[in-house]
Every structure is written in structure tokens, then in C-alpha cells.
Scaffold this motif. Structure first.
Motif, PDB file in Angstrom:
ATOM      1  N   UNK A  94      -4.901  -9.788  12.404  1.00  0.00           N
ATOM      2  CA  UNK A  94      -6.042  -9.722  11.497  1.00  0.00           C
ATOM      3  C   UNK A  94      -6.776  -8.392  11.662  1.00  0.00           C
ATOM      4  N   UNK A  95      -7.238  -7.867  10.556  1.00  0.00           N
ATOM      5  CA  UNK A  95      -7.950  -6.592  10.522  1.00  0.00           C
ATOM      6  C   UNK A  95      -9.366  -6.845  10.018  1.00  0.00           C
ATOM      7  N   UNK A  96     -10.387  -6.329  10.723  1.00  0.00           N
ATOM      8  CA  UNK A  96     -11.774  -6.527  10.286  1.00  0.00           C
ATOM      9  C   UNK A  96     -12.483  -5.223   9.942  1.00  0.00           C
ATOM     10  N   UNK A 153     -14.904   3.979   5.923  1.00  0.00           N
ATOM     11  CA  UNK A 153     -14.932   2.776   6.742  1.00  0.00           C
ATOM     12  C   UNK A 153     -14.882   1.561   5.819  1.00  0.00           C
ATOM     13  N   UNK A 154     -13.920   0.662   6.095  1.00  0.00           N
ATOM     14  CA  UNK A 154     -13.746  -0.548   5.294  1.00  0.00           C
ATOM     15  C   UNK A 154     -13.967  -1.756   6.189  1.00  0.00           C
ATOM     16  N   UNK A 155     -14.804  -2.684   5.745  1.00  0.00           N
ATOM     17  CA  UNK A 155     -15.057  -3.918   6.474  1.00  0.00           C
ATOM     18  C   UNK A 155     -14.469  -5.085   5.693  1.00  0.00           C
ATOM     19  N   UNK A 156     -13.770  -5.968   6.404  1.00  0.00           N
ATOM     20  CA  UNK A 156     -13.001  -7.054   5.801  1.00  0.00           C
ATOM     21  C   UNK A 156     -13.403  -8.358   6.460  1.00  0.00           C
ATOM     22  N   UNK A 157     -13.621  -9.417   5.662  1.00  0.00           N
ATOM     23  CA  UNK A 157     -14.000 -10.686   6.274  1.00  0.00           C
ATOM     24  C   UNK A 157     -12.756 -11.450   6.733  1.00  0.00           C
ATOM     25  N   UNK A 158     -12.979 -12.573   7.404  1.00  0.00           N
ATOM     26  CA  UNK A 158     -11.869 -13.298   8.021  1.00  0.00           C
ATOM     27  C   UNK A 158     -10.931 -13.916   6.990  1.00  0.00           C
ATOM     28  N   UNK A 159     -11.367 -14.045   5.740  1.00  0.00           N
ATOM     29  CA  UNK A 159     -10.510 -14.586   4.686  1.00  0.00           C
ATOM     30  C   UNK A 159      -9.713 -13.511   3.969  1.00  0.00           C
ATOM     31  N   UNK A 160      -9.915 -12.227   4.356  1.00  0.00           N
ATOM     32  CA  UNK A 160      -9.111 -11.168   3.767  1.00  0.00           C
ATOM     33  C   UNK A 160      -9.715 -10.479   2.567  1.00  0.00           C
ATOM     34  N   UNK A 161     -11.034 -10.607   2.386  1.00  0.00           N
ATOM     35  CA  UNK A 161     -11.732  -9.940   1.286  1.00  0.00           C
ATOM     36  C   UNK A 161     -12.433  -8.682   1.801  1.00  0.00           C
ATOM     37  N   UNK A 162     -12.379  -7.628   0.991  1.00  0.00           N
ATOM     38  CA  UNK A 162     -13.133  -6.415   1.318  1.00  0.00           C
ATOM     39  C   UNK A 162     -14.618  -6.692   1.091  1.00  0.00           C
ATOM     40  N   UNK A 163     -15.411  -6.506   2.134  1.00  0.00           N
ATOM     41  CA  UNK A 163     -16.845  -6.777   2.058  1.00  0.00           C
ATOM     42  C   UNK A 163     -17.666  -5.517   1.808  1.00  0.00           C
TER      43      UNK A 163
END
Length: 464
Positions: free
Chosen positions: A7-9, A27-37
């Protein structure tokens, strides 16, 4: 998705192709369900994982029949004075007659591993192989569709599953041939398969389900209308794909049957809009080209298969000038490279028009960048999923180019895409993520060897 896929966050990229253009220090932030936040450019990496090269949205593949990957090369033996799509189809019919559920899943898994390593992160499966070899439904009528889903889940591929309605053998309600018995459903059985597969995938963000009336020669107008209305009761936004005008013989037969060309017939009778993907649409006249573009539908182009089958060339330059939307698929999967599809699409237009750099932005500029962005937009629309862009609210489906590849040295921005599409070198992809999980690292899928072993076993049973 398997624990094999980390998993990537938080990901930091030195350069990235964002929805608004190229940016540095992203910088990219990703939630635990795999969506870009969240995405922010011009920042320090902090404790984020660092991308080892330029970052791109992953490419959707809007059209394919997974089992045909195992046919690559089988139809390249001259068998008739005038080989064509129709003689190729006979080879396909003989091949498919031996294919069982285990073999179908093994082939699809092999295909998806290869596609992911090439930079595809989503596939639309135009799924028409429904029944057992004798034509009878399996105990689970959705068995074969679920095998495709299992292959996508195992390998980490994003999937749009499009069960196919195939109800007749030709225009005018001709009876199907014996070789088509594995494909045939009446409308009631078809709707049951769609409903089951739709419910299966309703809570999976890496899945979507639509329908694929096979072609105007394979369904009646009433069946097509009922299939669309039934889908609307499930989901008014779900995609609708159809083969159309792939072959000149198909156009001639449609004219004899209805007095109209296939695309014109469809546009006159149905509300063709953004939900629709007209696959191939190779042989369209100027009016059809203009009106298809205006409809907002996607033209689903498969250049390597269309070339392999001798279909002809889609009028891509005229279609683009009319504002049309298009995406790429690999159809029979004789190629699994998005880079090759884009290159061949442009080269076909160059040969037809005897000029260079044709499918470019209106103001001029990068061909590689233009082709890649157009294919992203059309492919994402056709797949009916929030993919195809690095932006908040989209799925975290992306690839990292191999910055050590010689053809990419000292390139940046769209010059990278020019080199990737037209450089003709081995696959330029290093790492791939789908839904915020790494599915390819350093050019290799973690299940490559295990999946290949299953594929070899399947082919040893099929090719005897």
C-alpha cells in the motif's frame, strides 16, 4: 487486492504529469481505499516514498477479449486465397471451442500481468464467452465472467467488465451458427448475468460493470433497446460498448438489411452519448464522423488488431478536427503495449495523408503528449471509472517511467512522451500502481513467474 501489493500513502515525484500540466517536486497523498486525496507541487519530499522517475497517469485499455491473447500467432498462416477478418474468425471459433474456465482465467491473468508491466492500469473486457463448449450455461451462468474478475483481482488490474449480448448470427435475425453457441443468450439470461456481475462489483472501487451489445449484426433493435433499458434500471451512468463498422462487408450487409450504414443507423435510433463506446467505427463517412464526434461518445480504436486483421484505417484526423473523443484498446492482444498502439495510430494517419505530426494539439506541440492525453481522457470515459488523471478524487492509478532508459535521458515534460511513444525501445515503464498499491516494481510484476507457469499449463492443454 493481494498482500503482495504494498500500500502507498504518500509519494513524492521529482516531476509529474498532473491534470493541469507538468509540475516539479510533487507530493501525492492517497487514502487507504486507493483514492488520491491531495496533490501539492513545489514542496519538499519529507518522509514520503520517492518515485524513481517521472510520474504519469496509468493508461486505460478500453477494449479487449482476454482469451484471444493465447491466439497470438495462430492465425498468421495463409489458409485462403483472400485471408480477411472473416477467415481469422474461423480460427478463433476453433480455438475457443476447447477453452474452459481454468484456461480462461490463466490466460486473462497472463494478459493482465503483461499489460500492467507495459503501463496499462485498467482494462475493459468485452466478454462474450459465456457458456460451456456444448453451448449450455454453466451451473453458475456468470462463471466465465467471474473468472475474468478473478484474474484481475489476482494481478491487481483495474477492470470494467462488459458482458456481451450476442443473440443472432447476422443482420435481420439470422440464426446463429453452431460455432457461436458459446456466445448466445436470450435477453432474459443476459440480464441475469449482468445483474449478478454488477452486484458482485458494486462495492469494489477497482471495478465497474456495463454492457456490450456485440454488434448490430448480433442483436435486433428491440434487444438492444431492452438491454440498455435494463442497464439503466441498475445504473444510468454505466458504460455501453458495441462493435460497429469494423469491416466493409459489415457496412455492405447493413446497407442491404436497413438501407443505412451501421453508425448512421445507430445514431438515428438511439441516444448515443458519453456512456457509449463505438469500438473500431473504422468505415464511417464524413457525416457519420461529424455526428459521432458531436454525440460525445468514444471511438474505441485498436490500431494493432485493426492492422493485423486488415480492417482499414479509422479517419482519426478528421474525427479529431471535429472534436471527437477516442481511446485505445488492444482487442485481440497481439500487442499489449499502449506505446505501440499510440505510435501505430499516428503512423497510420501519416501513411494515409502522406504528412507528419498529424494528431497534434490545435496550437501545435508534442505529438506524444497529445496522443497520451487524448487516450487517457477517452479511455477513462469509456471505462466508466474515475481514472486517467493525477488529481484529487481520482483513483491512484499511475506509472513511473524508467529514467535510466537511454531514450529518456535529458528529456523532460512532453519530450518524455515523444520519446516513449516514438522511440521504439523496450517498454519505458519502471513502476506501476493501481488503487494506491504497487503492482509492478522495477519493471516486474510479483506474480510474473507463477502466472506464467499457469499460462503454460493452460496452453499445453489447448494447443495439442
Amino acid at each position: 487486492m493481494s498482500a503482495l501489493f504494498p500500500t502507498l500513502t504518500r509519494l513524492y515525484a521529482p516531476s509529474a504529469m498532473l491534470a493541469e500540466g507538468w509540475a516539479n517536486d510533487v507530493l501525492i497523498e492517497i487514502d487507504e481505499a486507493g483514492w488520491i486525496q491531495r496533490i501539492e507541487a513545489g514542496v519538499a519530499p519529507g518522509d514520503a516514498e520517492r518515485a524513481a522517475g517521472p510520474l504519469l497517469p496509468g493508461m486505460p485499455n478500453l477494449h479487449g477479449h482476454a482469451f484471444q491473447r493465447a491466439m497470438a500467432g495462430l492465425a498468421e498462416h495463409a489458409s485462403a486465397p483472400e485471408d480477411s477478418f472473416w477467415t481469422w474468425r474461423e480460427v478463433m471459433y476453433r480455438f475457443v471451442d476447447r477453452l474452459g474456465p481454468e484456461e480462461a482465467q490463466a490466460i486473462a491473468s497472463q494478459l493482465y500481468v503483461e499489460m500492467l508491466e507495459a503501463g496499462y492500469t485498467a482494462a475493459a473486457e468485452f466478454h462474450y464467452l459465456h457458456h460451456a463448449p456444448n453451448g449450455r450455461p454453466y451451473a453458475d451462468p456468470a462463471e466465465m465472467g467471474r473468472r475474468v474478475v478473478a484474474a484481475a483481482s489476482e494481478t491487481g488490474m483495474g477492470l470494467t467488465l462488459l458482458p456481451v449480448l450476442y443473440a443472432q448470427g447476422g443482420f435481420g435475425n439470422q440464426p446463429p451458427g453452431d460455432a457461436q453457441r458459446r456466445f448466445i443468450n436470450d435477453i432474459d439470461n443476459f440480464q441475469k448475468i449482468v445483474e449478478v456481475l454488477y452486484e458482485d462489483g458494486a462495492r469494489d472501487p477497482n471495478r465497474a460493470t456495463g454492457i456490450a451489445p456485440h454488434s448490430l449484426r448480433a442483436v435486433t433493435e428491440g434487444q438492444l433497446r431492452e438491454a440498455v433499458e435494463s442497464l439503466n434500471r441498475l445504473d444510468t451512468g454505466a458504460p455501453i460498448h458495441i462493435h460497429v463498422a469494423e469491416q466493409l462487408q459489415e457496412v455492405r450487409d447493413c446497407l442491404l438489411w436497413s438501407g443505412q450504414r451501421p453508425v448512421r443507423w445507430l445514431l438515428d435510433r438511439f441516444e448515443v452519448d458519453r456512456r457509449w463506446c463505438l469500438v473500431h467505427a473504422t468505415h464511417i463517412d464524413a457525416g457519420e464522423c461529424r455526428d459521432l464526434a458531436a454525440s460525445g461518445a468514444v471511438a474505441g480504436l485498436c490500431p494493432t488488431t485493426e492492422a493485423n486483421l486488415g480492417d482499414g484505417l479509422f479517419p482519426a484526423l478528421d474525427y479529431q478536427r471535429s472534436g471527437g473523443t477516442w481511446g485505445i484498446g488492444s482487442d485481440s492482444h497481439i500487442s499489449v503495449s499502449p506505446w505501440e498502439e499510440l505510435r501505430l495510430l499516428e503512423y497510420g494517419q501519416r501513411l494515409a495523408h502522406q504528412r507528419r505530426n498529424l494528431l497534434r494539439p490545435a496550437a501545435g506541440g508534442s505529438l506524444g503528449g497529445s496522443l497520451y492525453r487524448q487516450a487517457l481522457a477517452g479511455g477513462s470515459q469509456a471505462c466508466g471509472r474515475p481514472i486517467g488523471a493525477l488529481a484529487p478524487g481520482r483513483r491512484a492509478d499511475f506509472l513511473i517511467l524508467d529514467g535510466t532508459a537511454p531514450a529518456l535521458w535529458n528529456r523532460e515534460g512532453d519530450a518524455l512522451l515523444d520519446a516513449a511513444v516514438f522511440g521504439g525501445f523496450p517498454l519505458p515503464v519502471r513502476d506501476v500502481a493501481v488503487g494506491g498499491r504497487w503492482v509492478v516494481r522495477e519493471g516486474r510484476h510479483p506474480l510474473r513467474d507463477a502466472v506464467a507457469e499457469g499460462y503454460r499449463a493452460a496452453l499445453s492443454r489447448l494447443l495439442v
